[in-house]
Structure formats: C-alpha cells, structure tokens
Design an enzyme around this catalytic site. Structure first.
Site, mmCIF file in Angstrom:
data_model
loop_
_atom_site.group_PDB
_atom_site.id
_atom_site.type_symbol
_atom_site.label_atom_id
_atom_site.label_comp_id
_atom_site.label_asym_id
_atom_site.label_seq_id
_atom_site.Cartn_x
_atom_site.Cartn_y
_atom_site.Cartn_z
ATOM 1 N N ASP A 170 0.937 -1.197 0.088
ATOM 2 C CA ASP A 170 -0.026 -0.083 0.032
ATOM 3 C C ASP A 170 0.999 1.264 -0.158
ATOM 4 O OD1 ASP A 170 -2.250 -1.429 -0.075
ATOM 5 O OD2 ASP A 170 -2.850 -1.214 1.996
ATOM 6 N N HIS A 201 -4.183 9.671 6.356
ATOM 7 C CA HIS A 201 -4.058 8.301 7.075
ATOM 8 C C HIS A 201 -2.765 8.183 7.603
ATOM 9 C CE1 HIS A 201 -7.832 7.038 5.477
ATOM 10 N NE2 HIS A 201 -7.340 6.758 4.092
ATOM 11 N N HIS A 255 -12.829 7.261 2.746
ATOM 12 C CA HIS A 255 -12.207 6.611 3.805
ATOM 13 C C HIS A 255 -12.269 7.552 5.115
ATOM 14 C CE1 HIS A 255 -10.606 4.843 0.140
ATOM 15 N NE2 HIS A 255 -10.866 3.587 0.735
ATOM 16 N N TYR A 291 -9.181 7.932 -7.249
ATOM 17 C CA TYR A 291 -8.492 7.021 -7.950
ATOM 18 C C TYR A 291 -9.129 6.907 -9.630
ATOM 19 C CZ TYR A 291 -7.003 6.688 -3.130
ATOM 20 O OH TYR A 291 -6.630 6.917 -1.971
#
EC number: 3.5.1.98
Length: 480
Positions: free
Chosen positions: A127, A169, A206, A332
């Site tokens: 990732d 994140h 997210h 994305y």
C-alpha cells in the site's frame, strides 16, 4: 453657457459622484474588488511527476491534470498562485517521530532491501511502496499545506487551496493508506498557533483516522469525518462510538455511511450535521479535506456522489465566511478527480464554470464526453435508508449537546514563525541558566555579608577585609 441637469439623490436609485460629474454606476459595479473572497492557490512544482508504481491506484499525475484545467479555465487570473518551498525536516518533526522521518529520508528503491527490518515497523510495503524521491514528494505536498496555513494565519487570504495535500491516514510513526506524512496535522498545528479552535471536516470515502488520532485528546480541534464504514473497508475505524477521550471527549464526530449514498441524502445530512457543529463549536478556522474517491465510479469508492454534490459541500462550508484551508485527498479515477477539484476551485472563487472543458495538454484524459459534469451517479444500490440516516443525525446532535459551548483558550504571545519559536525557546533556556547563576551569586554574597556583620558585632576582624571591621573597610574604599 449650457447647464446640465444632473440627477439628485432623491430622484436616482444610484449613488452619484459629484466630483467627476459622471453617470450613475450600475448596481453590480458598486461592490469593489476589496470585498471579494481572496483565494490563494498552491501547486508545488513537479508534484505530479512522482510515481507510486505501475499497478498502484494512487497517481500523483492527477494534480497535473487538475492544474492544467485550472489554467485552462483562466482561474489563475482570479486568485494568487504560489509554488511553495519544500517542508524542512524540522517542520516534519513537529508531528512525526524522528526515527520515522530519518527512515523516509534515507530509504530509496536501491537500498530498500537492506532496510527490510524497518518495513514492518514503519508499515511500508504494497500500500505504501518505496519509490524514487519519496522524501522529496512528502516535503513538497507538506510544504504547500504549511504555506497555505500560514497564508490564512497572516490574514493574507480568506481561502487557501492545496490539492496535492490532504493525506489523512499517515500516523505519527508510520505510513498508512498511501500516505507517508500527514500534512493535515502539520497544517492544523500551524493554525493552532494563531487560532483558538480549528474544525477539521473530511468528505473522503475513507475515515480520516490519522487526523482523528492526532487530536483525539484535544478540545481545540474538532474532527468530523463522513465516510464508508464496514469491517472489511479500509481503515476499519470511524464508528459512531469514537468520540474522543480526556479533554477531547465529544470532540471527534464520525458519520459512518453505507454503499451507494446519493446526492440528496448526502447533502441533507452534511448540512444538518455541519451547521449544528459550527454553531456550537464556533471554530476560528476550518480545514476541509475534499477526497474525491467519494464520487461515483471511483476505482476504490462505492458512493454515488456527483461532482456538483461534492462541490455543494465546499460551497456550504465557504458560506460561513471563516478562514478556510481546502485540501485534496483520495481519488483514484484521474479524470473525475481533476474535474471535481477544478470545479471546487471555481466554487471557492464564486464562479460558474462552463460545462465544456477547455483545451489542455491532457484533453484526451476526459473523453469521450469532454464535460465538466459527466454522469457518475446511480451505479451502485443505495444501502442507506432514511431511518438509518436520521438515527445518525440524532446521535450526532445528542453528542454536540455535551460540548457545552466552545472551549476557551488562554491568550499568550505568538512567535513570528516556527524557527523563531525554536530560537526563543533556546534563548529562554540560556536566560534561565544565567538567572540561576545570578541568584546563586546573590545568595552567596548575602551569606558572606551576614557572616562579616556577625563577626564585626563580636569584635572580630572580617577575613576578606584584612582584620578591619566591615564598616571601616567600606568607608576607606569609598574615599579611595
């Protein structure tokens, strides 16, 4: 001699300038440029040229597509354009651990195999891959967010935009979810030096776990995240029960949603939650993360939002007229991301953009429709019922009741900049050390004088005055 019968104030609906004897101004020309929203746009040079890997969904090239559309619509003529410097290692250490920053600085694709013991520690791998000039990439997007935050704090802009930022994140000591350095946390820390309370809003699909975790114990930052929540969807956090802790209890709000939410449901819930939150928390500045993976047809997302609905969230937050930092995030499908962020740049400027896209060097990315608002909705079934959304709304409002109003912050002197702050700290340490030495000397002198005075009273000579009583010694010294 001819006299012109100019209109008077009583018979004209317009203000009349007698100094120039001109015709009355049109109504839409009365409001001058100084009352328009001041927007600053940050685009680090070459930030779109980095590459995560051939099969990786994160494509920094989307920033270049966005920037070309912004220029194609001539939006650069309506705002100040900036190519900011890179963030320094010292600035990154304001939040991140020193060993983690040192790892990012040292690691390259060539030496990565020699550092495999650090891969698990710092959560790099599939990732979060190691790619060429990784540290430079982190410095660029972080530097832009820091520069944008400083622009707002100096009151040089009303809205500051950095589409390359918003990597929400990243944790204090590890990478996560395609994110290495949390530029949002760094920007909020910068804003907190000037603003008593900062509101963070996240509309990425997210959960904004990195930002929530960073301020989970603080009552000066209230985080609100609208996201998909399920056990098998990254990052698996963001339930209604996550509300903060200690001083930060009830200062973390989460809006967990299910697949396929549509424009009407999302906008209604967003406005209801955010209006109550802003009214009660009373932030002095707002940070809005505009992750575009919440749009329909995203490669990783499962919502049904249109670009217009996504932009309506930006428009609503802008309407509160608070200093606003607008950041990018996920997204994305490059063509959708570029369209969305260009549209929202226009929203920040208060402009209505033509649906026909302008010609750019990357026009082929936007075929076959070449429109600003392609059809993106209705691809996935909406699993959010009216009852479930109403329950979320009621729970959020109930939690806001526990805030008890906006927390107060003690006023104190604010340093000019980060380096100034560090220098002041060093000076204060030196001053404290010097003051300690002076106090020791004064205390030693007092004890010495007291001893000599006691010896004089007893008829004994002072040791340092050659056997002469203390008073006599001082008189002779003064005559000399």
């Amino acid at each position: 001699m001819t006299y012109t019968d100019y209109p008077t104030f009583s018979d004209s609906p317009f203000f009349f300038d007698r100094r120039t004897a001109s015709l009355p101004e049109e109504e839409d020309g009365i409001v001058r440029a100084h009352s328009k929203t001041r927007v600053a746009y940050y685009h680090p040079k070459d930030v779109g040229n980095y590459h995560y890997g051939e099969r990786h969904p994160m494509r920094p090239h989307r920033m270049e597509l966005t920037n070309q559309l912004v220029l194609g619509y001539n939006l650069h003529e309506r705002m100040s354009m900036h190519s900011p410097r890179k963030a320094t290692e010292t600035e990154l250490l304001e939040f991140h651990d020193a060993d983690y920053v040192d790892f990012l600085k040292r690691v390259t694709p060539k030496n990565a195999q020699n550092l495999t013991k650090d891969w698990t520690k710092f959560n790099v791998g599939d990732d979060c891959p190691i790619f060429h000039d990784l540290f430079s990439f982190c410095q660029q997007y972080s530097g832009a967010s820091l520069a944008a935050a400083r622009k707002l704090s100096s009151d040089s802009a009303d809205i500051a935009i950095n589409w390359s930022g918003g990597l929400h994140h990243a944790k204090k000591g590890e990478a996560s979810g395609f994110c290495y350095v949390n530029d949002i946390v760094l920007a909020i820390l910068e804003l907190l030096r000037y603003h008593p309370r900062v509101l963070y809003i996240d509309i990425d699909i997210h959960h904004g776990d990195g930002v929530q975790e960073a301020f989970y114990l603080s009552n000066r930052v209230l985080t609100v995240s609208f996201h998909k929540y399920s056990a098998d969807f990254f990052p698996g956090t963001g339930n209604l029960s996550e509300i903060g802790s200690d001083l930060g209890k009830y200062f973390s709000l989460n809006v967990p949603l299910q697949d396929g939410i549509d424009d009407e449901s999302y906008i209604s819930l967003f406005k209801s939650v955010m209006e109550s939150t802003i009214t009660i928390f009373r932030p002095s500045s707002i940070v809005l993360q505009c992750g575009a993976d919440s749009l329909g047809c995203d490669r990783l997302g499962t919502f049904n939002l249109s670009i217009a609905a996504h932009g309506e969230c930006v428009r609503f937050i802008k309407s509160f007229n608070l200093p606003l930092l607008v950041l990018g995030g996920g997204g994305y499908r490059q063509s959708s991301v570029a369209r969305c962020w260009t549209y929202e740049t226009g929203v920040c400027l208060g402009l209505k953009l033509d649906d026909e896209l302008p010609e750019t060097n990357y026009s082929e990315f936007f075929g076959p429709d070449y429109k600003l608002h392609p059809p993106l909705t209705g691809k996935i079934q909406n699993m959010n019922t009216r009852q479930s959304l109403e329950k979320i709304r009621m729970v959020i409002r109930e939690k806001l009741r526990y805030l008890g109003g906006a927390p107060s912050v003690q006023m104190q002197e604010i340093p000019n900049d980060l380096m100034g702050f560090l220098n002041v700290e060093e000076v204060n340490k030196d001053e404290r050390a010097e003051n300690g030495e002076e106090q020791d000397k004064r205390q030693e002198g007092k004890l010495r004088d007291a001893d000599l005075l006691e010896r004089e009273r007893n008829g004994l000579g002072g040791g340092d005055s050659g056997g002469i009583p203390l008073g006599q010694s001082r008189r002779k010294t003064m005559r000399m």
